[in-house]
Scaffold this motif. Structure first.
Motif, PDB file in Angstrom:
ATOM      1  N   LEU A  95       0.839  -1.200   0.000  1.00  0.00           N
ATOM      2  CA  LEU A  95       0.000   0.000   0.000  1.00  0.00           C
ATOM      3  C   LEU A  95       0.871   1.246   0.000  1.00  0.00           C
ATOM      4  N   PHE A  96       1.899   1.232   0.850  1.00  0.00           N
ATOM      5  CA  PHE A  96       2.825   2.360   0.906  1.00  0.00           C
ATOM      6  C   PHE A  96       3.526   2.548  -0.438  1.00  0.00           C
ATOM      7  N   ASN A 152       4.889   5.603  -5.203  1.00  0.00           N
ATOM      8  CA  ASN A 152       5.101   5.608  -6.654  1.00  0.00           C
ATOM      9  C   ASN A 152       4.127   6.546  -7.353  1.00  0.00           C
ATOM     10  N   LEU A 153       2.886   6.574  -6.883  1.00  0.00           N
ATOM     11  CA  LEU A 153       1.882   7.454  -7.477  1.00  0.00           C
ATOM     12  C   LEU A 153       2.301   8.913  -7.360  1.00  0.00           C
ATOM     13  N   GLY A 191      10.622  15.642   4.066  1.00  0.00           N
ATOM     14  CA  GLY A 191      11.384  15.007   5.137  1.00  0.00           C
ATOM     15  C   GLY A 191      10.569  14.084   6.025  1.00  0.00           C
ATOM     16  N   SER A 192       9.277  13.940   5.741  1.00  0.00           N
ATOM     17  CA  SER A 192       8.422  13.095   6.582  1.00  0.00           C
ATOM     18  C   SER A 192       8.377  11.654   6.073  1.00  0.00           C
ATOM     19  N   PHE A 193       9.020  11.389   4.937  1.00  0.00           N
ATOM     20  CA  PHE A 193       9.010  10.059   4.333  1.00  0.00           C
ATOM     21  C   PHE A 193       7.597   9.599   4.006  1.00  0.00           C
ATOM     22  N   MET A 194       6.845  10.521   3.356  1.00  0.00           N
ATOM     23  CA  MET A 194       5.550  10.216   2.742  1.00  0.00           C
ATOM     24  C   MET A 194       4.371  10.204   3.698  1.00  0.00           C
ATOM     25  N   LYS A 195       4.479  10.862   4.836  1.00  0.00           N
ATOM     26  CA  LYS A 195       3.305  10.998   5.695  1.00  0.00           C
ATOM     27  C   LYS A 195       2.327  12.005   5.083  1.00  0.00           C
ATOM     28  N   ALA A 196       1.204  12.231   5.766  1.00  0.00           N
ATOM     29  CA  ALA A 196       0.164  13.094   5.209  1.00  0.00           C
ATOM     30  C   ALA A 196       0.687  14.497   4.908  1.00  0.00           C
ATOM     31  N   GLN A 256       3.754   1.973   9.842  1.00  0.00           N
ATOM     32  CA  GLN A 256       3.851   0.512   9.874  1.00  0.00           C
ATOM     33  C   GLN A 256       4.802   0.001   8.801  1.00  0.00           C
ATOM     34  N   ARG A 257       4.771   0.607   7.631  1.00  0.00           N
ATOM     35  CA  ARG A 257       5.724   0.223   6.579  1.00  0.00           C
ATOM     36  C   ARG A 257       7.156   0.492   7.048  1.00  0.00           C
ATOM     37  N   ASN A 258       7.387   1.677   7.629  1.00  0.00           N
ATOM     38  CA  ASN A 258       8.733   2.024   8.088  1.00  0.00           C
ATOM     39  C   ASN A 258       9.200   1.086   9.195  1.00  0.00           C
ATOM     40  N   ALA A 259       8.269   0.695  10.064  1.00  0.00           N
ATOM     41  CA  ALA A 259       8.626  -0.226  11.147  1.00  0.00           C
ATOM     42  C   ALA A 259       9.109  -1.560  10.585  1.00  0.00           C
ATOM     43  N   ILE A 260       8.454  -2.042   9.524  1.00  0.00           N
ATOM     44  CA  ILE A 260       8.888  -3.279   8.875  1.00  0.00           C
ATOM     45  C   ILE A 260      10.221  -3.066   8.163  1.00  0.00           C
ATOM     46  N   ALA A 261      10.312  -1.973   7.395  1.00  0.00           N
ATOM     47  CA  ALA A 261      11.514  -1.723   6.599  1.00  0.00           C
ATOM     48  C   ALA A 261      12.762  -1.538   7.449  1.00  0.00           C
TER      49      ALA A 261
END
Length: 204
Positions: free
Chosen positions: A30-31, A36-37, A112-117, A149-154
């Motif tokens: 999802l991230f 990419n979009l 700098g937020s790595f794609m947050k809102a 959650q994506r960042n936590a996994i990555a």
């Protein structure tokens, strides 16, 4: 992505069950789809803006940042004295006389937020689009959660299994459907707001 999520629907218990891991990996996808979009949309908008025959002074302020990015970076790295030397003059020339065709289409306005809102807000501000919240609706408050959650996994803070435990099969299928629909709504909204090179120029 739906096929991956659907594969998490259990048909009996098994020691080899990886349903939670798959649901966690679906969050990563999802991230990735959202990231990419935004990057692709940014490049498309810049390519559209660059079709204008105008000069930099006609661009909306956000687009001028792309046109003069190298000069701005030079000023930021060189200290205050550079404002009064060649770097400052080059910046003014870029903002006024440089052809819009020279827009740097490879740039992305990262906050700098790595794609947050906040990244979506900045994107919309730079391109003078308006408030994205009413367009993204249900997923707007969920963007930060997906990113975290994506960042936590990555970064190894959580495993896909741990993230996947937060979602049932049905919950995740609903999120995937909403994610797809609202981002398609977002693309349609952007295309409507930016139909033609004149959309990137100041009114005369």
């Amino acid at each position: 992505m739906r096929r991956l999520v659907d594969a998490t629907k259990l048909h009996g218990s098994t020691e080899a069950d990886v349903s939670r891991e798959a649901r966690g990996l679906a969050i990563v996808l999802l991230f990735a789809a959202y990231e990419n979009l935004l990057y692709s949309l940014c490049r498309t908008l810049l390519e559209s803006a660059a079709k204008s025959r105008a000069r930099g002074r006609r661009l909306k302020p956000g687009l001028q940042l792309f046109l003069a990015h190298s000069e701005l970076s030079g000023l930021a790295d060189g200290g205050k004295s550079r404002i009064w030397r060649d770097a400052g003059i080059d910046l003014i020339k870029a903002l006024n006389e440089r052809p819009v065709t020279e827009l740097n289409k490879g740039l992305f306005p990262a906050d700098g937020s790595f794609m947050k809102a906040s990244q979506v807000r900045l994107f919309c501000s730079i391109f003078d689009l308006g408030d994205p919240g009413p367009i993204l609706r249900e997923i707007w408050p969920r963007i930060n959660t997906v990113v975290e959650q994506r960042n936590a996994i990555a970064h190894g803070r959580m495993t896909p299994d741990e993230v996947g435990r937060n979602y049932s099969h049905d919950d995740l299928m609903k999120l995937v459907a909403l994610w797809e629909q609202r981002w398609m709504d977002f693309v349609t909204w952007v295309e409507t707001r930016c139909s033609g090179p004149s959309a990137f120029l100041l009114s005369r």
